[in-house]
Design a protein around this motif. Structure first.
Motif, PDB file in Angstrom:
ATOM      1  N   ALA A   3      13.449  -3.250  -9.580  1.00  0.00           N
ATOM      2  CA  ALA A   3      14.077  -3.465 -10.369  1.00  0.00           C
ATOM      3  C   ALA A   3      12.874  -4.631 -11.745  1.00  0.00           C
ATOM      4  N   ASP A   4      12.329  -4.961 -11.395  1.00  0.00           N
ATOM      5  CA  ASP A   4      11.012  -5.726 -12.173  1.00  0.00           C
ATOM      6  C   ASP A   4      10.051  -4.977 -12.254  1.00  0.00           C
ATOM      7  N   GLY A   5       9.932  -4.235 -12.121  1.00  0.00           N
ATOM      8  CA  GLY A   5       8.814  -2.731 -12.601  1.00  0.00           C
ATOM      9  C   GLY A   5       7.643  -2.481 -11.368  1.00  0.00           C
ATOM     10  N   GLU A   6       8.286  -3.025 -10.405  1.00  0.00           N
ATOM     11  CA  GLU A   6       6.769  -2.801  -9.441  1.00  0.00           C
ATOM     12  C   GLU A   6       6.925  -0.689  -9.066  1.00  0.00           C
ATOM     13  N   VAL A   7       6.470  -0.059  -8.686  1.00  0.00           N
ATOM     14  CA  VAL A   7       6.638   0.828  -8.597  1.00  0.00           C
ATOM     15  C   VAL A   7       5.132   1.060  -7.613  1.00  0.00           C
ATOM     16  N   PHE A   8       5.667   1.714  -6.572  1.00  0.00           N
ATOM     17  CA  PHE A   8       4.626   3.051  -5.293  1.00  0.00           C
ATOM     18  C   PHE A   8       4.747   4.116  -5.535  1.00  0.00           C
ATOM     19  N   LEU A   9       3.503   5.133  -5.247  1.00  0.00           N
ATOM     20  CA  LEU A   9       3.975   6.535  -5.334  1.00  0.00           C
ATOM     21  C   LEU A   9       3.243   6.679  -4.235  1.00  0.00           C
ATOM     22  N   GLN A  10       4.355   7.105  -2.449  1.00  0.00           N
ATOM     23  CA  GLN A  10       3.540   7.521  -1.535  1.00  0.00           C
ATOM     24  C   GLN A  10       3.490   9.085  -0.953  1.00  0.00           C
ATOM     25  N   SER A  11       2.184   8.939  -0.306  1.00  0.00           N
ATOM     26  CA  SER A  11       2.259  10.872  -0.203  1.00  0.00           C
ATOM     27  C   SER A  11       3.164  10.377   1.113  1.00  0.00           C
ATOM     28  N   ARG A  12       2.561  11.983   1.605  1.00  0.00           N
ATOM     29  CA  ARG A  12       4.064  12.356   2.562  1.00  0.00           C
ATOM     30  C   ARG A  12       3.224  11.386   4.139  1.00  0.00           C
ATOM     31  N   ASN A  13       1.735  11.816   4.210  1.00  0.00           N
ATOM     32  CA  ASN A  13       1.470  10.872   5.280  1.00  0.00           C
ATOM     33  C   ASN A  13       1.268   9.134   4.974  1.00  0.00           C
ATOM     34  N   GLY A  14       1.283   8.630   3.918  1.00  0.00           N
ATOM     35  CA  GLY A  14       1.337   7.542   3.694  1.00  0.00           C
ATOM     36  C   GLY A  14       0.259   6.552   2.878  1.00  0.00           C
ATOM     37  N   ARG A  15      -0.348   7.310   1.607  1.00  0.00           N
ATOM     38  CA  ARG A  15      -0.830   7.256   1.215  1.00  0.00           C
ATOM     39  C   ARG A  15      -0.780   7.112  -0.214  1.00  0.00           C
ATOM     40  N   ASP A  16      -1.934   6.080  -0.568  1.00  0.00           N
ATOM     41  CA  ASP A  16      -1.129   5.289  -2.325  1.00  0.00           C
ATOM     42  C   ASP A  16      -1.581   6.757  -3.014  1.00  0.00           C
ATOM     43  N   LEU A  17      -0.645   6.533  -4.243  1.00  0.00           N
ATOM     44  CA  LEU A  17      -0.690   7.715  -4.444  1.00  0.00           C
ATOM     45  C   LEU A  17       0.164   7.484  -6.390  1.00  0.00           C
ATOM     46  N   THR A  18      -0.034   6.150  -6.736  1.00  0.00           N
ATOM     47  CA  THR A  18       0.531   5.687  -7.732  1.00  0.00           C
ATOM     48  C   THR A  18      -0.425   6.176  -8.696  1.00  0.00           C
ATOM     49  N   GLY A  19      -2.167   6.174  -8.998  1.00  0.00           N
ATOM     50  CA  GLY A  19      -3.129   5.936  -9.904  1.00  0.00           C
ATOM     51  C   GLY A  19      -3.539   6.951 -10.022  1.00  0.00           C
ATOM     52  N   ALA A  20      -2.709   8.121  -9.393  1.00  0.00           N
ATOM     53  CA  ALA A  20      -2.823   9.903  -9.150  1.00  0.00           C
ATOM     54  C   ALA A  20      -1.821  10.655 -10.342  1.00  0.00           C
ATOM     55  N   PHE A  21      -0.164  10.110 -10.177  1.00  0.00           N
ATOM     56  CA  PHE A  21       0.683  10.459 -11.326  1.00  0.00           C
ATOM     57  C   PHE A  21       1.103   9.395 -12.229  1.00  0.00           C
ATOM     58  N   PRO A  22       0.224   8.377 -13.103  1.00  0.00           N
ATOM     59  CA  PRO A  22       0.951   7.593 -13.955  1.00  0.00           C
ATOM     60  C   PRO A  22       1.731   8.050 -14.989  1.00  0.00           C
ATOM     61  N   GLU A  23       1.766   9.503 -14.878  1.00  0.00           N
ATOM     62  CA  GLU A  23       3.558   9.936 -16.080  1.00  0.00           C
ATOM     63  C   GLU A  23       5.114   9.539 -14.750  1.00  0.00           C
ATOM     64  N   ILE A  24       4.527   9.776 -13.350  1.00  0.00           N
ATOM     65  CA  ILE A  24       5.587   9.455 -12.563  1.00  0.00           C
ATOM     66  C   ILE A  24       5.870   7.855 -12.201  1.00  0.00           C
ATOM     67  N   ALA A  25       4.940   7.256 -12.320  1.00  0.00           N
ATOM     68  CA  ALA A  25       4.995   5.784 -11.565  1.00  0.00           C
ATOM     69  C   ALA A  25       5.783   5.394 -13.057  1.00  0.00           C
TER      70      ALA A  25
END
Length: 344
Positions: free
Chosen positions: A45-67
Motif C-alpha cells: 500500500a506504500d508503493g513498495e514493489v518486488f517482481l519475482q521470477s519463478r526461481n525467486g530472482r528479483d526482476l523488478t529492474g527488468a520490467f519497470p513498466e510493470i513495477a
C-alpha cells in the motif's frame, strides 16, 4: 504483508491429452498457456514493489513498466501471472531475455520500444488477506474484482478462462493462436487451493509437426542418444534448429544401423560450439553426421527466430525426402497437430 518474497509459484504437470472435468477438484477450468516469463508481483500500500521470477530472482529492474503499474495500485496485493512482450503480432520470448542483466538506461529504452505486459491469472493476497487457502473460483472472482475496481488496462491484462472445453479447444488450440505465442492450455481445478511449489495444475502443449536435417548426434554415430537438427538458410548456411529428447530404441537402432554416416572435416559444424540447453553456457559434446538424412519431429510452439527452444520429439526418419525438401531456416511456422500427445 503476510506474504513476502520469495514465494514458490504453483506449477503445472505436463499431460499427453486434455483431461476430463473430473480430473481436478471441483471440475476443470482452462486457461491459455503463454510463451513468457512467470512473474509474481508483490505490491504494498506504500508503493513498495518486488517482481519475482519463478526461481525467486528479483526482476523488478527488468520490467519497470510493470513495477510502476503495481506501485500505482496503492494496495497490498500479490498477483501471479506471466510477463509477455509482443513483437509483430506475436509473443516474443527473446525480447524478454534482452531485459536481463541490462543497465537501467538500456531497460528504459527497451520498455519504451517494446513494452511488457503482465497477464494476470491468480491473486494470492489482497488488502492484508492471504488467499492461498481459497479455492481457485474464489481467487479468480477476487482477481476479476481487482481488475474491475481499478479499471486496469495496459500493462495489465486478465487472462481468459473457461470451463467449456470445446470453447477452449476452438479458441486456444487453433493455428492462429499458436502462431501468436499461445503454447497450449493450463488446466486447473475450480476447488483447488494455491499450493506453492507443487505441480497441482496440468498443462497440455500444442505440438507442431516439422522436418529438419540430422546434422549431429550426442553419443556416437553408431550409438546415438539424441540428435541435433538443422536447416539451410537461403544463403546456404546450415544452422541448428532443435535438439531432440532421448531417442526411442527403434530410432536409435535405425540411425546406428548405418543410415547416418560419420561426417568429414568439411561438415558445416566442424568448428561450431553448441551449449547443452537453452540459456546455458555448458558446452555440448556431439558427433557430426553427414547432413543428408531428413527427420520428422514434434515440437511445441516456442520457436525463436527459427529455433525450437525446448527439446523436440523425433517421430520418424523421412528417407523419402532430401535436404532440398526441407523448409529453409526461419521459414513460416509449421502446421499444428493438436491431437499429437505432448512430451517434455
Amino acid at each position: 504483508m503476510s506474504l513476502a518474497p520469495p514465494v514458490e509459484p504453483m506449477l503445472a504437470r505436463a499431460v499427453p491429452r486434455l483431461p476430463g472435468p473430473a480430473a481436478l477438484p471441483g471440475g476443470t477450468v482452462l486457461e491459455p498457456k503463454y510463451d513468457g516469463f512467470r512473474l509474481l508481483v508483490f505490491a504494498g500500500a506504500d508503493g513498495e514493489v518486488f517482481l519475482q521470477s519463478r526461481n525467486g530472482r528479483d526482476l523488478t529492474g527488468a520490467f519497470p513498466e510493470i513495477a510502476d503499474a503495481a506501485a500505482a495500485l496503492g494496495e497490498d496485493v500479490v498477483i501471479d501471472g506471466e510477463a509477455v512482450i509482443c513483437t509483430g503480432g506475436r509473443l516474443d520470448f527473446s525480447a524478454l531475455q534482452q531485459r536481463m542483466n541490462r543497465r537501467p538506461r538500456t531497460v528504459a529504452l527497451l520498455a519504451r520500444e517494446q513494452p511488457a505486459h503482465l497477464v494476470a491469472f491468480d491473486l494470492l493476497q489482497h488488502a492484508g488477506t492471504e488467499l492461498l487457502t481459497w479455492s481457485y473460483a474464489e481467487r479468480r472472482a477476487a482477481l476479476e474484482s481487482l481488475f474491475q475496481g481499478h479499471g486496469l488496462q495496459a500493462p495489465w491484462a486478465l487472462t481468459p478462462s473457461t470451463t467449456d472445453r470445446a470453447l477452449a479447444e476452438e479458441c486456444w488450440r487453433l493455428t492462429e493462436w499458436t502462431a501468436v505465442g499461445v503454447e497450449g492450455l493450463v488446466i486447473k481445478g475450480l476447488e483447488q487451493t494455491y499450493q506453492p511449489g507443487r505441480r497441482g495444475w496440468l498443462k497440455y502443449r500444442t505440438r507442431n509437426t516439422a522436418e529438419a536435417v540430422i546434422g549431429a548426434v550426442t553419443g556416437s554415430v553408431i550409438r546415438p542418444e539424441t540428435v541435433l537438427l538443422g536447416r539451410y538458410s537461403t544463403d546456404g548456411h546450415f544452422l541448428l534448429v532443435a535438439r531432440s529428447t532421448p531417442l526411442a530404441p527403434r530410432l536409435r537402432a535405425e540411425l546406428g544401423g548405418g543410415l547416418l554416416t560419420p561426417a568429414g572435416a568439411d561438415h558445416p559444424w566442424h568448428d561450431v560450439h553448441f551449449t547443452s540447453h537453452w540459456g546455458s553456457r555448458e558446452p555440448l559434446a556431439f558427433s557430426p553426421g553427414a547432413p543428408q538424412l531428413v527427420a520428422e519431429f514434434h515440437g511445441d510452439t516456442a520457436v525463436d527466430r527459427g529455433r525450437w527452444r525446448h527439446p523436440v520429439n523425433l517421430h520418424r526418419l523421412r528417407i523419402d525426402l532430401t535436404p532440398d525438401d526441407v523448409p529453409p531456416y526461419g521459414a513460416k511456422r509449421p502446421s499444428v497437430d493438436p491431437d499429437r500427445p505432448a512430451a517434455e
